[in-house]
Design a protein around this motif. Sequence first.
Motif, short mmCIF file in Angstrom:
data_model
loop_
_atom_site.label_atom_id
_atom_site.label_comp_id
_atom_site.label_asym_id
_atom_site.label_seq_id
_atom_site.Cartn_x
_atom_site.Cartn_y
_atom_site.Cartn_z
N PHE A 139 36.27 44.71 37.50
CA PHE A 139 37.20 45.43 36.62
C PHE A 139 36.80 46.90 36.52
O PHE A 139 37.67 47.78 36.45
CB PHE A 139 37.25 44.77 35.24
CG PHE A 139 38.33 43.74 35.12
CD1 PHE A 139 39.57 44.05 34.58
CD2 PHE A 139 38.11 42.44 35.57
CE1 PHE A 139 40.56 43.10 34.47
CE2 PHE A 139 39.10 41.48 35.48
CZ PHE A 139 40.34 41.80 34.94
N LEU A 141 39.56 49.42 35.30
CA LEU A 141 40.05 48.71 34.11
C LEU A 141 38.87 48.09 33.34
O LEU A 141 38.98 46.98 32.80
CB LEU A 141 41.05 47.62 34.51
CG LEU A 141 42.33 48.12 35.20
CD1 LEU A 141 43.14 46.93 35.72
CD2 LEU A 141 43.18 48.95 34.26
N LEU A 176 38.75 45.49 29.97
CA LEU A 176 40.09 45.00 29.62
C LEU A 176 40.32 43.56 30.07
O LEU A 176 41.46 43.10 30.14
CB LEU A 176 41.15 45.92 30.25
CG LEU A 176 41.07 47.40 29.86
CD1 LEU A 176 42.19 48.18 30.53
CD2 LEU A 176 41.14 47.56 28.35
N PHE A 220 49.89 45.15 30.59
CA PHE A 220 49.55 46.16 31.59
C PHE A 220 50.80 46.69 32.27
O PHE A 220 51.83 46.00 32.34
CB PHE A 220 48.61 45.56 32.65
CG PHE A 220 47.26 45.16 32.14
CD1 PHE A 220 46.21 46.06 32.15
CD2 PHE A 220 47.04 43.89 31.64
CE1 PHE A 220 44.96 45.69 31.68
CE2 PHE A 220 45.80 43.51 31.17
CZ PHE A 220 44.75 44.41 31.19
N SER A 221 50.70 47.89 32.82
CA SER A 221 51.78 48.46 33.64
C SER A 221 51.78 47.79 35.01
O SER A 221 50.84 47.06 35.38
CB SER A 221 51.57 49.96 33.80
OG SER A 221 50.42 50.22 34.59
N GLN A 231 48.74 48.81 37.02
CA GLN A 231 47.52 48.17 36.53
C GLN A 231 47.48 46.70 36.93
O GLN A 231 46.43 46.17 37.29
CB GLN A 231 47.44 48.30 35.01
CG GLN A 231 47.14 49.72 34.53
CD GLN A 231 47.23 49.83 33.02
OE1 GLN A 231 48.09 49.20 32.38
NE2 GLN A 231 46.35 50.65 32.44
N ARG A 232 48.64 46.03 36.87
CA ARG A 232 48.68 44.62 37.30
C ARG A 232 48.34 44.49 38.78
O ARG A 232 47.69 43.53 39.18
CB ARG A 232 50.05 44.01 37.00
CG ARG A 232 50.27 43.69 35.53
CD ARG A 232 51.44 42.74 35.33
NE ARG A 232 52.71 43.35 35.67
CZ ARG A 232 53.52 43.96 34.80
NH1 ARG A 232 53.15 44.04 33.52
NH2 ARG A 232 54.66 44.47 35.18
N ARG A 241 46.33 46.45 40.39
CA ARG A 241 44.88 46.61 40.44
C ARG A 241 44.18 45.29 40.11
O ARG A 241 43.16 44.94 40.71
CB ARG A 241 44.42 47.69 39.46
CG ARG A 241 44.77 49.11 39.91
CD ARG A 241 44.50 50.11 38.78
NE ARG A 241 44.68 51.47 39.23
CZ ARG A 241 43.71 52.25 39.73
NH1 ARG A 241 42.49 51.78 39.80
NH2 ARG A 241 43.97 53.47 40.12
N ILE A 242 44.72 44.56 39.15
CA ILE A 242 44.15 43.26 38.78
C ILE A 242 44.31 42.28 39.94
O ILE A 242 43.40 41.50 40.25
CB ILE A 242 44.81 42.73 37.50
CG1 ILE A 242 44.48 43.65 36.32
CG2 ILE A 242 44.37 41.30 37.21
CD1 ILE A 242 45.35 43.41 35.10
N VAL A 300 51.60 56.01 41.76
CA VAL A 300 50.83 54.78 41.57
C VAL A 300 50.51 54.15 42.92
O VAL A 300 49.43 53.57 43.11
CB VAL A 300 51.61 53.80 40.66
CG1 VAL A 300 50.82 52.51 40.47
CG2 VAL A 300 51.90 54.44 39.31
N GLN A 346 47.34 55.65 44.15
CA GLN A 346 46.17 55.15 43.44
C GLN A 346 45.73 53.80 44.00
O GLN A 346 44.53 53.56 44.23
CB GLN A 346 46.47 55.03 41.95
CG GLN A 346 46.72 56.35 41.24
CD GLN A 346 47.21 56.15 39.82
OE1 GLN A 346 47.16 55.05 39.28
NE2 GLN A 346 47.70 57.22 39.22
#
Length: 319
Positions: free
Chosen positions: A137, A142, A145, A153-154, A157-158, A160-161, A187, A190
């Motif tokens: 994480f 993140l 979190l 999450f946006s 971000q999801r 990234r998860i 994004v 990123q």
Amino acid sequence: MNGAPLLQLRNVWRRFAVRRGLWAERALLTAVAGVDMTLRAGESLGLVGESGCGKSTLGRMVCGLLPPSEGEVLFGGQPLPPAGPNSSAAGRVQMVFQDPFSSLNPRWRVGTSVEEPLRRDTSLSRAERAARVADMFARVGLAGLERRYPHEFSGGQRQRIAVARALITRPDLVVCDEPVSALDASVQAQVLNLLRDVQEDFGPAYLFISHDLSVVSFMCPRVAVMYLGRLVEEGPRERLLQSPAHPYTQALVAAMPTADGTRLPAAGKSDELPSPLDPPPGCAFHPRCARATEDCRRAVPDWRTLEEGWRVRCHHPGV
């Protein structure tokens, strides 16, 4: 490149029985047709083509989620077993999907979702699993979190998860199936940079699937182009971008955004992809090709080697 191949596809086909209509007889749809492909440890190979060309089907076969109808998928020199907790490749082959929300259990905290492959595919203790999850994480930006739920999450971000979940077992191969197509440009950058950073840290090989040649070229030194189930060109990124040999690759390159954001007109007679239920005879691209001849309409072209590591499947390659 040196070393034994990590992944080999040998004359791989995938067919599905489908109905054309409610009362119609079943017909065979050929999603993947005679694909040969090699990927070595730590390498990034891009697979690019239009939606419906068979890219995702090929990616699912590489992960063991679909068996080939014909041919072989070899992982580490051995036939790839079906995906599952008892598979000899469990934890060594992972996938990042296009829609991270649907790949995460909405009832689980995201830390639990990321930890789940460790519980299933490794013998790590609870403390070791928790430490690795916390580290992952932090790597994806993140930190702390893990106890939140996916809806908090946006989209970026999801994703990234989802990347964290795919990489948590330190796999040898990650199949990325359109992982940034649902994200906006900033994004996307990123997530792509994250994938490159993680590859530098852990060294997994990537099979990176996308309809966007610019995304694939950013990620992968080697690119394979797929059209209606077949690979039509494969070679170094620089060759395919600067002097593409297949008319379809030329059309993809022409459609890439230019520096001012515009797109050049694509080379070809039609923008419509033929149905895989009724593919054209001969070279499947000939109805859209401005330089098609009778040879193109009659026979599927064989591979031609243009130089070491660069090949094209075309009767009249233009280099």
